[in-house]
Write a protein that holds these residues in place. Structure first.
Motif, PDB file in Angstrom:
ATOM      1  N   ALA A 272      48.490  37.796 -16.779  1.00  0.00           N
ATOM      2  CA  ALA A 272      47.287  38.332 -16.134  1.00  0.00           C
ATOM      3  C   ALA A 272      46.857  37.369 -15.034  1.00  0.00           C
ATOM      4  CB  ALA A 272      46.180  38.527 -17.167  1.00  0.00           C
ATOM      5  N   SER A 273      47.505  37.521 -13.884  1.00  0.00           N
ATOM      6  CA  SER A 273      47.287  36.589 -12.783  1.00  0.00           C
ATOM      7  C   SER A 273      47.521  37.289 -11.452  1.00  0.00           C
ATOM      8  CB  SER A 273      48.244  35.393 -12.920  1.00  0.00           C
ATOM      9  OG  SER A 273      48.269  34.623 -11.749  1.00  0.00           O
ATOM     10  N   SER A 274      46.859  36.792 -10.405  1.00  0.00           N
ATOM     11  CA  SER A 274      47.065  37.350  -9.060  1.00  0.00           C
ATOM     12  C   SER A 274      48.515  37.215  -8.628  1.00  0.00           C
ATOM     13  CB  SER A 274      46.151  36.635  -8.056  1.00  0.00           C
ATOM     14  OG  SER A 274      44.799  36.838  -8.384  1.00  0.00           O
ATOM     15  N   SER A 275      49.174  36.173  -9.113  1.00  0.00           N
ATOM     16  CA  SER A 275      50.576  35.950  -8.735  1.00  0.00           C
ATOM     17  C   SER A 275      51.502  37.012  -9.310  1.00  0.00           C
ATOM     18  CB  SER A 275      51.032  34.568  -9.212  1.00  0.00           C
ATOM     19  OG  SER A 275      50.928  34.459 -10.620  1.00  0.00           O
ATOM     20  N   SER A 276      51.002  37.792 -10.284  1.00  0.00           N
ATOM     21  CA  SER A 276      51.812  38.866 -10.870  1.00  0.00           C
ATOM     22  C   SER A 276      51.749  40.146 -10.056  1.00  0.00           C
ATOM     23  CB  SER A 276      51.343  39.160 -12.304  1.00  0.00           C
ATOM     24  OG  SER A 276      51.565  38.059 -13.159  1.00  0.00           O
ATOM     25  N   LEU A 277      50.855  40.205  -9.062  1.00  0.00           N
ATOM     26  CA  LEU A 277      50.671  41.421  -8.274  1.00  0.00           C
ATOM     27  C   LEU A 277      51.638  41.479  -7.104  1.00  0.00           C
ATOM     28  CD1 LEU A 277      46.757  41.498  -8.059  1.00  0.00           C
ATOM     29  CD2 LEU A 277      48.226  42.519  -9.810  1.00  0.00           C
ATOM     30  N   PHE A 281      44.233  45.733  -4.166  1.00  0.00           N
ATOM     31  CA  PHE A 281      43.331  46.794  -3.713  1.00  0.00           C
ATOM     32  C   PHE A 281      42.887  46.415  -2.305  1.00  0.00           C
ATOM     33  CE2 PHE A 281      39.154  48.780  -3.286  1.00  0.00           C
ATOM     34  CZ  PHE A 281      39.407  50.068  -3.743  1.00  0.00           C
ATOM     35  N   VAL A 282      43.581  46.987  -1.303  1.00  0.00           N
ATOM     36  CA  VAL A 282      43.397  46.478   0.044  1.00  0.00           C
ATOM     37  C   VAL A 282      43.897  47.490   1.070  1.00  0.00           C
ATOM     38  CG1 VAL A 282      45.660  45.355   0.097  1.00  0.00           C
ATOM     39  CG2 VAL A 282      43.805  44.419   1.483  1.00  0.00           C
ATOM     40  N   ASN A 283      43.347  47.420   2.285  1.00  0.00           N
ATOM     41  CA  ASN A 283      43.953  48.114   3.413  1.00  0.00           C
ATOM     42  C   ASN A 283      45.112  47.241   3.862  1.00  0.00           C
ATOM     43  OD1 ASN A 283      42.099  50.250   3.481  1.00  0.00           O
ATOM     44  ND2 ASN A 283      40.618  49.001   4.613  1.00  0.00           N
ATOM     45  N   ARG A 284      46.273  47.774   3.882  1.00  0.00           N
ATOM     46  CA  ARG A 284      47.459  46.934   4.062  1.00  0.00           C
ATOM     47  C   ARG A 284      48.497  47.609   4.932  1.00  0.00           C
ATOM     48  NH1 ARG A 284      51.159  48.122  -1.384  1.00  0.00           N
ATOM     49  NH2 ARG A 284      51.375  50.336  -0.945  1.00  0.00           N
ATOM     50  N   ASN A 285      49.464  46.822   5.329  1.00  0.00           N
ATOM     51  CA  ASN A 285      50.670  47.353   5.945  1.00  0.00           C
ATOM     52  C   ASN A 285      51.662  47.637   4.831  1.00  0.00           C
ATOM     53  OD1 ASN A 285      49.867  47.218   8.655  1.00  0.00           O
ATOM     54  ND2 ASN A 285      50.376  45.049   8.775  1.00  0.00           N
ATOM     55  N   ASN A 286      52.138  48.874   4.771  1.00  0.00           N
ATOM     56  CA  ASN A 286      53.079  49.242   3.722  1.00  0.00           C
ATOM     57  C   ASN A 286      54.291  48.314   3.756  1.00  0.00           C
ATOM     58  OD1 ASN A 286      55.572  50.845   2.710  1.00  0.00           O
ATOM     59  ND2 ASN A 286      53.815  51.986   1.905  1.00  0.00           N
ATOM     60  N   PRO A 287      54.686  47.716   2.609  1.00  0.00           N
ATOM     61  CA  PRO A 287      55.789  46.760   2.589  1.00  0.00           C
ATOM     62  C   PRO A 287      57.142  47.356   2.975  1.00  0.00           C
ATOM     63  CG  PRO A 287      55.114  47.335   0.357  1.00  0.00           C
ATOM     64  CD  PRO A 287      54.094  47.908   1.285  1.00  0.00           C
ATOM     65  N   VAL A 288      57.268  48.678   2.884  1.00  0.00           N
ATOM     66  CA  VAL A 288      58.536  49.320   3.242  1.00  0.00           C
ATOM     67  C   VAL A 288      58.528  49.782   4.697  1.00  0.00           C
ATOM     68  CG1 VAL A 288      60.111  51.226   2.741  1.00  0.00           C
ATOM     69  CG2 VAL A 288      58.956  50.038   0.862  1.00  0.00           C
ATOM     70  N   HIS A 294      45.756  52.553   3.011  1.00  0.00           N
ATOM     71  CA  HIS A 294      44.848  52.025   1.995  1.00  0.00           C
ATOM     72  C   HIS A 294      45.508  52.114   0.628  1.00  0.00           C
ATOM     73  CE1 HIS A 294      41.286  50.988  -0.237  1.00  0.00           C
ATOM     74  NE2 HIS A 294      41.316  52.143  -0.884  1.00  0.00           N
ATOM     75  N   HIS A 295      45.487  51.015  -0.111  1.00  0.00           N
ATOM     76  CA  HIS A 295      46.079  50.973  -1.449  1.00  0.00           C
ATOM     77  C   HIS A 295      44.951  50.973  -2.471  1.00  0.00           C
ATOM     78  CE1 HIS A 295      48.535  49.016  -4.796  1.00  0.00           C
ATOM     79  NE2 HIS A 295      49.181  50.127  -4.484  1.00  0.00           N
ATOM     80  N   THR A 296      44.998  51.910  -3.412  1.00  0.00           N
ATOM     81  CA  THR A 296      43.845  52.190  -4.274  1.00  0.00           C
ATOM     82  C   THR A 296      43.855  51.455  -5.615  1.00  0.00           C
ATOM     83  OG1 THR A 296      45.035  54.144  -5.069  1.00  0.00           O
ATOM     84  CG2 THR A 296      43.449  54.469  -3.281  1.00  0.00           C
ATOM     85  N   VAL A 397      44.510  40.478  -4.071  1.00  0.00           N
ATOM     86  CA  VAL A 397      45.383  39.845  -3.076  1.00  0.00           C
ATOM     87  C   VAL A 397      45.321  40.660  -1.799  1.00  0.00           C
ATOM     88  CG1 VAL A 397      46.948  38.756  -4.731  1.00  0.00           C
ATOM     89  CG2 VAL A 397      47.381  41.119  -4.020  1.00  0.00           C
ATOM     90  N   SER A 398      45.716  40.058  -0.696  1.00  0.00           N
ATOM     91  CA  SER A 398      45.538  40.680   0.618  1.00  0.00           C
ATOM     92  C   SER A 398      46.759  41.448   1.086  1.00  0.00           C
ATOM     93  CB  SER A 398      45.195  39.600   1.655  1.00  0.00           C
ATOM     94  OG  SER A 398      46.228  38.643   1.745  1.00  0.00           O
ATOM     95  N   TYR A 399      47.707  41.682   0.204  1.00  0.00           N
ATOM     96  CA  TYR A 399      48.923  42.395   0.600  1.00  0.00           C
ATOM     97  C   TYR A 399      49.173  43.582  -0.305  1.00  0.00           C
ATOM     98  CZ  TYR A 399      50.447  39.031  -2.920  1.00  0.00           C
ATOM     99  OH  TYR A 399      50.535  38.242  -4.049  1.00  0.00           O
TER     100      TYR A 399
END
Length: 399
Positions: A272-277, A281-288, A294-296, A397-399
């Motif tokens: 249970a850590s941010s590093s596991s994400l 929950f952020v407006n982001r650039n899709n990694p693909v 927006h990621h919900t 996290v911001s991504y």
């Protein structure tokens, strides 16, 4: 005379030991489990389901349907293969359990045989030491008629005991042979199931790889990507409407009313850590695709088939397929709070079922708009998606 008294006591002790060991080591029976042929029949039915899904996919491609229809068809292939794999693993677990039970019974029968051989060995040593006159000496040393009758009864009991002991030894040998044969047969079944399980895993990996490649390809095409994004937005709106309908009753109609406190981490396989994400929950650039969206919720990667558990006590208000989210679970915790678990390979609970905090509700997968095994976890308050940060106690996290 003292020697005979000691002997009689030994005989009585041995007789008691026989009756005790006979009752302790009485053969027990195990409820018959499914045969290998029955397990194969179930898997054949699942394999047929997979083939039907593949044919539907080919038809979708041939008809040049929309990207979402094709992705849904791909997901049905993945879901069918996933179901096959899960059933194969269950079959393997069942056979392994039966194998362990047979081994335990074999160990019991072996211990019984060894104990009886030890007792029988003592009897043989006595006869060797006392010769053929052992029984006669016991009777001739009688002091009275009643004593003689008692001694004759002792001798008869000993002879009957010897007969029973020999029969018991034969039965022990028979049980050991039967159990040994059963273990050998079940071991062969288990080894065959392992091979079949590996084949199912390869088929699933191939289906997932095909689906992932198609999704990544579609995300590079602007028109197709727009369709995917529009579908995701539509799915999120459908979730909001489903929650509104399911929670439109008064709080008194619900068995659970969330009143605050930290929710349970939904993916035990990861810390249970941010590093596991992999996404927050952020407006982001899709990694693909690299495009803005927006990621919900929180994306929490985990191995395929890992347990996904309920964040809190509640009632399942949705358990099924949802375009974009894939295999989805939604749980109403009362007080306007609903949690969502998306992209699962399979679902463990049904709509209307009450679940408790930490209970397994699904298995991790990559169904829906997903390019890798993970749990998409959402927290919804009165239908609206909010950041899970304060509810899980895990930083965004911001991504």
């Amino acid at each position: 005379m003292k020697k005979n008294t000691v002997f009689i006591k030994r005989v009585l002790a041995v007789c008691c030991a026989f009756f005790i060991t006979s009752s302790v080591f009485a053969p027990n029976t195990v409820e018959a489990a499914k045969t290998l042929s029955e397990l194969r029949a179930e898997r054949d039915a699942l394999a047929k389901k997979t083939e039907e899904a593949k044919k539907a996919l080919e038809n979708a491609k041939a008809q040049q349907l929309s990207v979402m229809e094709e992705l849904d068809a791909l997901d049905k292939v993945v879901a069918a293969a996933s179901e096959e794999l899960n059933r194969s693993k269950e079959d393997l677990e069942e056979v392994t359990t039966r194998l362990n039970e047979s081994q335990a019974q074999l160990d019991e029968a072996t211990a019984k045989r060894e104990a009886e051989f030890e007792i029988f060995g003592e009897r043989l040593r006595f006869f060797y030491e006392n010769g053929d006159t052992g029984y006669l000496d016991v009777i001739l040393e009688s002091k009275s008629v009643s004593d003689m009758l008692a001694r004759m009864q002792y001798v008869e009991d000993i002879m009957e005991y010897d007969h029973n002991l020999l029969e018991s030894l034969k039965e022990s040998e028979r049980i050991i042979k039967v159990k040994t044969d059963e273990i050998a047969a079940e071991k062969a079944e288990a080894e065959e199931l392992v091979k079949e399980n590996e084949a199912r895993q390869n088929e699933l990996d191939q289906a997932v790889a095909e689906k992932t490649a198609a999704l990544e390809s579609y995300m590079q095409d602007e028109k197709m990507y727009e369709e995917i994004i529009a579908n995701d937005i539509k799915a999120s709106q459908e979730v909001e409407e489903l929650i509104r309908q399911a929670t439109s009753y008064s709080s008194s109609d619900s068995s659970y009313v969330y009143t605050g406190g930290q929710l349970n981490w939904p993916v035990p396989a990861r810390a249970a850590s941010s590093s596991s994400l992999s996404s927050g929950f952020v407006n982001r650039n899709n990694p693909v695709s690299g495009r803005y969206e927006h990621h919900t919720g929180y994306d929490i990667p985990a191995p395929y088939g890992s347990n996904i558990v309920a964040a809190e006590d509640g009632t399942v208000i949705y358990s099924g397929w949802m375009s974009g989210y894939g295999n989805t679970i939604m749980i109403n915790h009362g007080g306007g709070l609903v949690t969502l678990y998306g992209h699962n390979s399979s679902l463990v609970v049904s709509k209307g079922q009450s679940v408790s905090r930490g209970q397994v509700v699904a298995k991790c997968g990559s169904t829906g708009n997903s390019t890798g095994n993970h749990c998409h976890f959402e927290v919804r308050v009165n239908g609206k998606a909010v950041s899970p940060e304060s509810y899980l106690g895990v930083g965004n996290v911001s991504y």
